[in-house]
Write an enzyme that holds these catalytic residues in place. Structure first.
Site, PDB file in Angstrom:
ATOM      1  N   LEU A   1       0.797  -1.122   0.072  1.00  0.00           N
ATOM      2  CA  LEU A   1       0.185  -0.217  -0.010  1.00  0.00           C
ATOM      3  C   LEU A   1       1.049   1.451  -0.093  1.00  0.00           C
ATOM      4  CD1 LEU A   1      -3.167   0.572   0.425  1.00  0.00           C
ATOM      5  CD2 LEU A   1      -2.596   1.245   2.654  1.00  0.00           C
ATOM      6  N   ASP A   2       0.889   2.033  -1.177  1.00  0.00           N
ATOM      7  CA  ASP A   2       2.001   2.942  -1.282  1.00  0.00           C
ATOM      8  C   ASP A   2       1.342   4.290  -1.692  1.00  0.00           C
ATOM      9  OD1 ASP A   2       4.235   4.217  -1.833  1.00  0.00           O
ATOM     10  OD2 ASP A   2       4.625   3.564  -3.723  1.00  0.00           O
ATOM     11  N   THR A   3       1.186   5.407  -0.582  1.00  0.00           N
ATOM     12  CA  THR A   3       0.696   6.555  -0.803  1.00  0.00           C
ATOM     13  C   THR A   3       1.739   7.427  -1.652  1.00  0.00           C
ATOM     14  OG1 THR A   3       1.316   7.431   1.237  1.00  0.00           O
ATOM     15  CG2 THR A   3      -0.833   6.776   1.029  1.00  0.00           C
TER      16      THR A   3
ATOM     17  N   SER B   1       3.118   6.697  -4.615  1.00  0.00           N
ATOM     18  CA  SER B   1       3.104   6.531  -6.171  1.00  0.00           C
ATOM     19  C   SER B   1       1.784   6.202  -6.232  1.00  0.00           C
ATOM     20  CB  SER B   1       4.275   5.091  -6.413  1.00  0.00           C
ATOM     21  OG  SER B   1       3.747   4.116  -6.168  1.00  0.00           O
TER      22      SER B   1
ATOM     23  N   ASP C   1       4.280   9.279   3.001  1.00  0.00           N
ATOM     24  CA  ASP C   1       4.525   8.070   2.026  1.00  0.00           C
ATOM     25  C   ASP C   1       4.453   6.644   2.821  1.00  0.00           C
ATOM     26  OD1 ASP C   1       5.308   6.264   0.121  1.00  0.00           O
ATOM     27  OD2 ASP C   1       7.366   7.000  -0.129  1.00  0.00           O
TER      28      ASP C   1
END
Ligand code: NAG
Ligand code: NAG
Ligand code: NAG
Ligand code: NAG
Ligand code: NAG
Ligand code: NAG
Length: 472
Positions: A74-76, A78, A282
């Protein structure tokens, strides 16, 4: 550092919420046909898996018809969704591969996708298919089918393997947009456009770093008020400019206007050493990255005996028992008078480096790492900060709402009238109307430059990894 992909234990159940109120408390239930809820705007809470040994967070989703399951980072930091495709060699993609031929809804393209992270890279082609996540179903979702991957780490015994990535940042950060100005709706934007969620927001609670397994939660379209204390404090997302591009939203950037350490009830002076500093929020990055000067200033107060080793600071493991916090002040502009203050317990910033547990570790490292801004293009607040806060991401109004995560027993403070800030952002109960307003797009602050003239917006940062590898 290593970029590690890891898997998640497939859960037979997930949290969901009652249908009526846009602010929801999650209920637990087992199995539910995705059909029964499609086209109804609900906010659902979906568990996030904390893969402690691998230093990252994962969520379950499935792609295709019938669904093929993946557990993805879960990547805020990208924007794109990708999974390993059928031609990715086992030496680069270590687990289940997506099989387009087994999906009756898959649409292939010949458009390339090339993703470069802080560590690692992934290349392949775009495809489109149905994506199912937490009871939601998005049709025709564009995603990457990866055929080669660099710096994916191999699976870790005792934890399931992460197999792909779900990016939750802004559309302009996609490879398609960067190279061809070809816009598409990333997953959460598609959820909103396809009327699946009541508000254009998603809220993330990671939980304490020591709480392994399904300890976190993402709520699509809503806010879980049980996961934070105090009021949400709202901040504008800051635009970025890059050479040859207009100011735009790429990352979840906010403005840090002050920094202090509080030890045994005594707060230090401002340690930021600058008027303000843009930081990207992030979840795809294990540690946090700030300037050398800031990290040195902070450790002078907190851990004067810290030693600099291979780019990070080694601290005494007993620091994990210290009573104190690192206090972050955020604002919309460089004016710090009404800053929003959020604290991370010092204990959450001390990470074991030679074992997986702080109680047995002989060597520990400080969770904020000095970095030359030219290397990353921005400073980052990764999981070592985000674990201590609850973050509501409003991707239409370009604001974030933050409060202290419930597990910390802390409360954010601010001189700002918290209630009015909350109401203004449209995230309070029943106020979904304001969330669609484009008029007040909250771009009060001037766009900031990435600080690195040569950089084009990076795909993402995804500096995910077990610290065990840093020192051994
Ligand atoms: C995929 O995950 C769902 C939800 O956990 C589960 O019901 C289903 O059996 C899984 N499918 C496969 C092929 O493993
Ligand atoms: C699927 O998405 C693509 C790209 O956004 C679009 O060109 C195409 O028309 C869409 N197809 C359907 C059936 O909606
Ligand atoms: C992906 O493509 C980029 C740009 O061409 C390249 O630098 C990188 O090494 C490639 N990665 C892999 C895993 O093939
Ligand atoms: C990534 O992998 C390449 C080889 O594929 C290697 O040369 C490089 O050192 C690796 N980078 C990191 C940060 O591990
Ligand atoms: C920042 O801007 C948002 C949106 O305009 C507003 O709700 C909030 O109160 C502002 N916060 C501060 C600290 O000024
Ligand atoms: C928060 O409070 C609870 C209940 O008093 C306590 O059990 C827990 O240890 C506290 N957590 C922290 C991080 O202080």
């Amino acid at each position: 550092m290593t970029m590690i992909l890891w898997a998640i234990i497939l859960s037979a159940s997930f949290s969901a919420v009652a249908a009526v109120d846009p602010i929801h408390l999650p209920l637990r239930y087992t199995q539910r046909s995705s059909k029964s809820i499609s086209r109804r705007a609900l906010s659902n809470s979906v568990p996030i898996y904390n893969a402690v040994m691998q230093g990252g967070y994962a969520i379950d989703l499935s792609i295709g018809t019938p669904g093929q399951n993946f557990s993805v980072i879960l990547d805020t930091g990208s924007t794109e969704l990708w999974v390993p495709g059928p031609s990715c060699p086992k030496t680069e993609c270590f687990s289940t591969l997506f099989n387009p031929q087994a999906s009756t809804t898959f649409v292939a393209t010949t458009d390339p996708i090339s993703l470069v992270y802080g560590v690692g890279s992934d290349n392949g082609t775009y495809g489109r298919d149905t994506v199912t996540l937490g009871g939601y179903q998005v049709q025709n979702q564009t995603f990457g089918v990866i055929s080669s991957a660099a710096n994916n780490s191999s699976p870790v015994v005792g934890e399931p393997y992460l197999n792909g990535l779900l990016g939750l940042a802004f559309p302009s950060l996609t490879y398609a947009y960067k190279t061809r100005k070809a816009e598409y709706d990333p997953f959460v934007f598609a959820l909103w456009k396809q009327n699946q969620i009541p508000q254009p927001i998603f809220s993330i609670y990671l939980g304490a770093k020591t709480a392994a397994g399904e300890s976190g939660q993402v709520t699509f379209g809503g806010i879980d008020t049980t996961k934070f204390s105090g009021n949400l404090q709202w901040l504008q997302v800051q635009m970025e400019t890059y050479p040859n591009t207009a100011a735009n939203y790429y990352h979840w950037n906010i403005r840090l206007v002050g920094l202090a350490a509080t030890l045994n009830g005594k707060q230090s002076s401002n340690l930021l050493g600058a008027t303000s500093q843009i930081v990207a929020l992030d979840t795809g990055t294990t540690l946090s990255y700030m300037s050398q000067q800031v990290v040195v200033n902070m450790l002078k107060v907190i851990a004067p005996n810290a030693i600099y080793v291979q780019g990070i600071y080694v601290v005494d493991c007993t620091l994990a028992t210290a009573t104190g916090t690192v206090d972050f002040a955020f604002g919309n502009t460089t004016d710090s008078t009404n800053a929003v203050l959020l604290s991370a317990p010092i204990s959450s910033l001390v990470l074991p480096a030679d074992t997986n547990s702080i109680s047995t570790a002989q060597t520990c490292v400080w969770g904020i790492v000095p970095i030359d801004i030219k290397e990353l293009g921005t400073y980052l607040l990764g999981d070592t900060f985000l674990q201590s806060v609850y973050v509501v991401h409003d991707f239409e109004n370009h604001v974030v709402g933050m409060a202290s995560a419930s597990w910390t027993n802390l409360t954010s403070s601010s001189n700002v009238a918290a209630a009015s800030a909350s109401a203004a952002s449209g995230s309070a109960a029943g106020s979904s109307a304001s969330t669609t307003s484009k008029g007040g797009s909250n771009n009060g602050g001037s766009p900031i430059s990435s600080g690195s003239a040569a950089l084009h917006p990076m795909t993402g940062f995804a500096l995910v990894g077990c610290l065990c590898f840093l020192l051994l």
